[in-house]
Scaffold this motif. Structure first.
Motif, PDB file in Angstrom:
ATOM      1  N   PHE A  53       0.820  -1.200   0.000  1.00 61.95           N
ATOM      2  CA  PHE A  53       0.000   0.000   0.000  1.00 61.95           C
ATOM      3  C   PHE A  53       0.866   1.266   0.000  1.00 61.95           C
ATOM      4  CE2 PHE A  53      -3.512  -2.764   0.753  1.00 61.95           C
ATOM      5  CZ  PHE A  53      -4.611  -2.069   0.311  1.00 61.95           C
ATOM      6  N   LEU A  54       1.985   1.232   0.719  1.00 62.23           N
ATOM      7  CA  LEU A  54       2.839   2.423   0.763  1.00 62.23           C
ATOM      8  C   LEU A  54       3.411   2.759  -0.607  1.00 62.23           C
ATOM      9  CD1 LEU A  54       4.736   1.975   4.143  1.00 62.23           C
ATOM     10  CD2 LEU A  54       3.078   3.735   3.562  1.00 62.23           C
ATOM     11  N   VAL A  56       2.033   2.814  -3.266  1.00 68.69           N
ATOM     12  CA  VAL A  56       1.077   3.558  -4.086  1.00 68.69           C
ATOM     13  C   VAL A  56       1.463   5.044  -4.125  1.00 68.69           C
ATOM     14  CG1 VAL A  56      -1.333   4.265  -4.296  1.00 68.69           C
ATOM     15  CG2 VAL A  56      -0.780   1.937  -3.601  1.00 68.69           C
ATOM     16  N   TYR A  57       2.030   5.554  -3.005  1.00 74.61           N
ATOM     17  CA  TYR A  57       2.358   6.988  -2.966  1.00 74.61           C
ATOM     18  C   TYR A  57       3.850   7.274  -2.856  1.00 74.61           C
ATOM     19  CZ  TYR A  57      -2.637   7.548  -2.213  1.00 74.61           C
ATOM     20  OH  TYR A  57      -3.995   7.504  -2.351  1.00 74.61           O
ATOM     21  N   TYR A  58       4.622   6.306  -2.378  1.00 72.83           N
ATOM     22  CA  TYR A  58       6.037   6.560  -2.137  1.00 72.83           C
ATOM     23  C   TYR A  58       6.838   6.613  -3.442  1.00 72.83           C
ATOM     24  CZ  TYR A  58      10.831   5.950  -0.688  1.00 72.83           C
ATOM     25  OH  TYR A  58      12.179   6.112  -0.530  1.00 72.83           O
ATOM     26  N   ILE A  72       2.144  11.183   2.411  1.00 75.40           N
ATOM     27  CA  ILE A  72       1.455  10.016   2.969  1.00 75.40           C
ATOM     28  C   ILE A  72       0.981  10.321   4.390  1.00 75.40           C
ATOM     29  CG2 ILE A  72       1.785   7.649   3.808  1.00 75.40           C
ATOM     30  CD1 ILE A  72       3.658   7.214   1.417  1.00 75.40           C
ATOM     31  N   PHE A  78      -5.791   8.217   6.115  1.00 72.29           N
ATOM     32  CA  PHE A  78      -5.247   7.052   6.827  1.00 72.29           C
ATOM     33  C   PHE A  78      -3.828   6.703   6.416  1.00 72.29           C
ATOM     34  CE2 PHE A  78      -9.869   6.339   7.120  1.00 72.29           C
ATOM     35  CZ  PHE A  78      -9.979   6.365   8.484  1.00 72.29           C
ATOM     36  N   LEU A  81      -1.863   5.876   9.346  1.00 71.90           N
ATOM     37  CA  LEU A  81      -2.133   4.558   9.917  1.00 71.90           C
ATOM     38  C   LEU A  81      -1.342   3.472   9.176  1.00 71.90           C
ATOM     39  CD1 LEU A  81      -3.806   2.885  11.948  1.00 71.90           C
ATOM     40  CD2 LEU A  81      -5.474   2.566  10.140  1.00 71.90           C
ATOM     41  N   ILE A  82      -1.401   3.519   7.855  1.00 65.93           N
ATOM     42  CA  ILE A  82      -0.715   2.506   7.051  1.00 65.93           C
ATOM     43  C   ILE A  82       0.787   2.575   7.319  1.00 65.93           C
ATOM     44  CG2 ILE A  82      -0.273   1.680   4.719  1.00 65.93           C
ATOM     45  CD1 ILE A  82      -3.165   1.391   5.351  1.00 65.93           C
TER      46      ILE A  82
ATOM     47  N   VAL B  33      -8.113  -2.472   9.867  1.00 64.57           N
ATOM     48  CA  VAL B  33      -7.029  -2.173   8.932  1.00 64.57           C
ATOM     49  C   VAL B  33      -7.541  -2.097   7.497  1.00 64.57           C
ATOM     50  CG1 VAL B  33      -4.804  -2.949   8.039  1.00 64.57           C
ATOM     51  CG2 VAL B  33      -5.343  -3.256  10.449  1.00 64.57           C
ATOM     52  N   PRO B  36      -9.695   1.406   6.446  1.00 65.09           N
ATOM     53  CA  PRO B  36      -8.788   2.531   6.192  1.00 65.09           C
ATOM     54  C   PRO B  36      -7.918   2.301   4.961  1.00 65.09           C
ATOM     55  CG  PRO B  36      -8.795   2.029   8.513  1.00 65.09           C
ATOM     56  CD  PRO B  36      -9.585   0.946   7.827  1.00 65.09           C
ATOM     57  N   ALA B  37      -7.530   1.036   4.735  1.00 62.19           N
ATOM     58  CA  ALA B  37      -6.670   0.760   3.577  1.00 62.19           C
ATOM     59  C   ALA B  37      -7.389   1.094   2.282  1.00 62.19           C
ATOM     60  CB  ALA B  37      -6.239  -0.702   3.581  1.00 62.19           C
ATOM     61  N   ALA B  39      -9.835   3.331   2.003  1.00 60.16           N
ATOM     62  CA  ALA B  39      -9.912   4.795   1.953  1.00 60.16           C
ATOM     63  C   ALA B  39      -8.587   5.383   1.497  1.00 60.16           C
ATOM     64  CB  ALA B  39     -10.286   5.347   3.335  1.00 60.16           C
ATOM     65  N   TYR B  40      -7.502   4.810   1.987  1.00 57.82           N
ATOM     66  CA  TYR B  40      -6.147   5.247   1.640  1.00 57.82           C
ATOM     67  C   TYR B  40      -5.906   5.138   0.139  1.00 57.82           C
ATOM     68  CZ  TYR B  40      -1.006   4.559   1.387  1.00 57.82           C
ATOM     69  OH  TYR B  40       0.319   4.596   1.054  1.00 57.82           O
ATOM     70  N   LEU B  41      -6.359   3.991  -0.400  1.00 57.69           N
ATOM     71  CA  LEU B  41      -6.111   3.706  -1.813  1.00 57.69           C
ATOM     72  C   LEU B  41      -6.933   4.633  -2.708  1.00 57.69           C
ATOM     73  CD1 LEU B  41      -4.345   1.646  -3.182  1.00 57.69           C
ATOM     74  CD2 LEU B  41      -6.314   0.164  -3.415  1.00 57.69           C
ATOM     75  N   TRP B  81       2.959  15.427  -3.925  1.00 55.73           N
ATOM     76  CA  TRP B  81       4.202  16.082  -3.546  1.00 55.73           C
ATOM     77  C   TRP B  81       4.817  16.836  -4.713  1.00 55.73           C
ATOM     78  CZ3 TRP B  81       3.159  10.973  -4.048  1.00 55.73           C
ATOM     79  CH2 TRP B  81       3.742  10.307  -5.114  1.00 55.73           C
TER      80      TRP B  81
END
Lengths: 219, 170
Positions: A53-54, A56-58, A72, A78, A81-82, B33, B36-37, B39-41, B81
């Motif tokens: 999941f990280l 995806v943005y890193y 992130i 969230f 949280l991740i 978990v 939120p995952a 929502a994160y995506l 970013w």
């Protein structure tokens, strides 16, 4: 209805056999110390999922690594949280794997016929440390930059081939974009692939040999 | 193990208790978990991309009737970013002394997006890329452009005498 579906699947996949052979194995005696291996496996999966999941943005580039993690943490729902789970899960995984190893040592579970399980376990422990070392650089902040500078410098202090090791780790004489990129590659592809493969063999051996009894007074 | 002692009744066996507890704890972890995952995506899809603002483009007093007044401004877009700045430009054409009687054109050619220039000798906006030609009213006089120049339709003059246009990112 569900029973029928399950029976249809079971007939073709052998779910009951799988369950009986993989999960319903006899335990010598219920003991919480024997659950640490499962805990380590759970953490590995958790780290894998949050790590995916990280990505995806890193972004593993010196220009964007720090900013993308900042994003992130503050810009994505969230994200904190991740990343938090991944961050603390990493520390916990090193701790759990190490205590698991201590338990096996103290109960002498590494003896015949489980020597290979033990040796592979040592490999898994070292790979876990490798994951920690490579992952530490990725935020590309002052702390991670200098920690990796020192870490690679230590590896470079090996007699004769130290300089070569240092350059191989850093992708050149200095800590650079190449270092970040190869640490990233090691962190998300090479080390996890090696870990997953060795975990597979480790689990196979545990299922094959069963779990060892705790030593008695006579042993 | 010990459940043979209590026969029958509503007691659940130790094994079933462990199964149910594992299921519940696993489910809770999965939800805490997992949701939120998701929502994160999907987070970027929930953010509104359109940004809008009033943008000052020049002193109203400097704009003469009947003479195109060129202006330009820069917008900075922040995507995660990464920051990208894009330049925009246009022309104000006052038709009479009435301060609201004016048209404001976007200088982006409607053909392929080059920037048109005002040519006083031809009394037309000429696109340098494919010789698209627009009149002072924005209509196509020649060349490949498919439609007249786009306009900024919302504008206002502030108390300080500055002309502002309403810009909306699409």
């Amino acid at each position: 209805m569900w029973k029928k579906v399950y029976e249809w699947l079971d007939e073709r996949l052998g779910l009951n056999d799988l369950y009986k052979n993989l999960l319903d194995r006899p335990e010598p005696k219920g003991n919480w110390w024997n659950t640490l291996g499962s805990a380590a496996l759970f953490l590995f999966i958790l780290q894998g999922v949050t790590g995916i999941f990280l990505t995806v943005y890193y972004t593993p580039s010196p220009d964007h690594a720090y900013d993308s993690i900042n994003y992130i943490m503050n810009g994505v729902a969230f994200g904190w949280l991740i990343r938090g789970i991944h961050h603390w899960g990493a520390t916990l995984m090193v701790v759990v794997v190490f205590i698991h190893m201590l338990r096996v040592f103290v109960t002498a579970s590494f003896k015949y016929p489980r020597e290979l399980t033990w040796l592979i376990g040592i490999g898994l422990f070292l790979l876990t440390l490798g994951m920690g070392f490579t992952g530490y650089l990725l935020p590309w902040n002052q702390q991670s930059y200098w920690a990796t500078t020192v870490g690679t410098q230590i590896a470079g202090s090996v007699p004769f081939i130290g300089d070569f090791i240092l350059k191989a780790l850093r992708g050149g004489p200095d800590l650079s974009a190449l270092t970040l990129q190869r640490f990233f590659s090691a962190h998300i592809w090479m080390l996890p692939a090696a870990l997953a493969g060795l975990i597979g063999v480790h689990l196979y051996l545990i299922i094959k040999h069963g779990e060892s009894n705790f030593p008695s007074k006579e042993d | 193990m010990s459940d043979e002692g209590h026969t029958g009744h509503n007691e659940i066996s130790r094994r079933d208790f462990i199964k149910v507890t594992t299921g519940i704890v696993g489910g809770v972890i999965g939800v805490v978990v997992g949701l939120p995952a998701i929502a994160y995506l999907l987070d970027p899809a929930f953010k509104s991309g359109a940004k809008e603002a009033w943008i000052p483009i020049g002193k109203f007093a400097d704009m003469q009737v009947g003479k195109p007044y060129a202006f330009s401004f820069t917008r900075v877009q922040v995507n995660g970013w990464e920051r990208t700045s894009t330049s925009h430009g246009g022309f104000v054409i006052r038709k009479s002394d009435n301060p609201t009687d004016m048209v404001i054109f976007n200088s982006r050619c409607t053909h392929l997006g080059c920037t048109v220039n005002w040519r006083a000798d031809a009394q037309a906006f000429i696109c340098p890329c494919h010789d698209g030609k627009f009149g002072m009213d924005g209509k196509v006089l020649g060349g490949p452009p498919p439609r007249p120049l786009d306009q900024y339709t919302d504008f206002r003059v502030t108390q300080d005498g500055v002309l502002e246009i309403y810009y909306k990112e699409s």
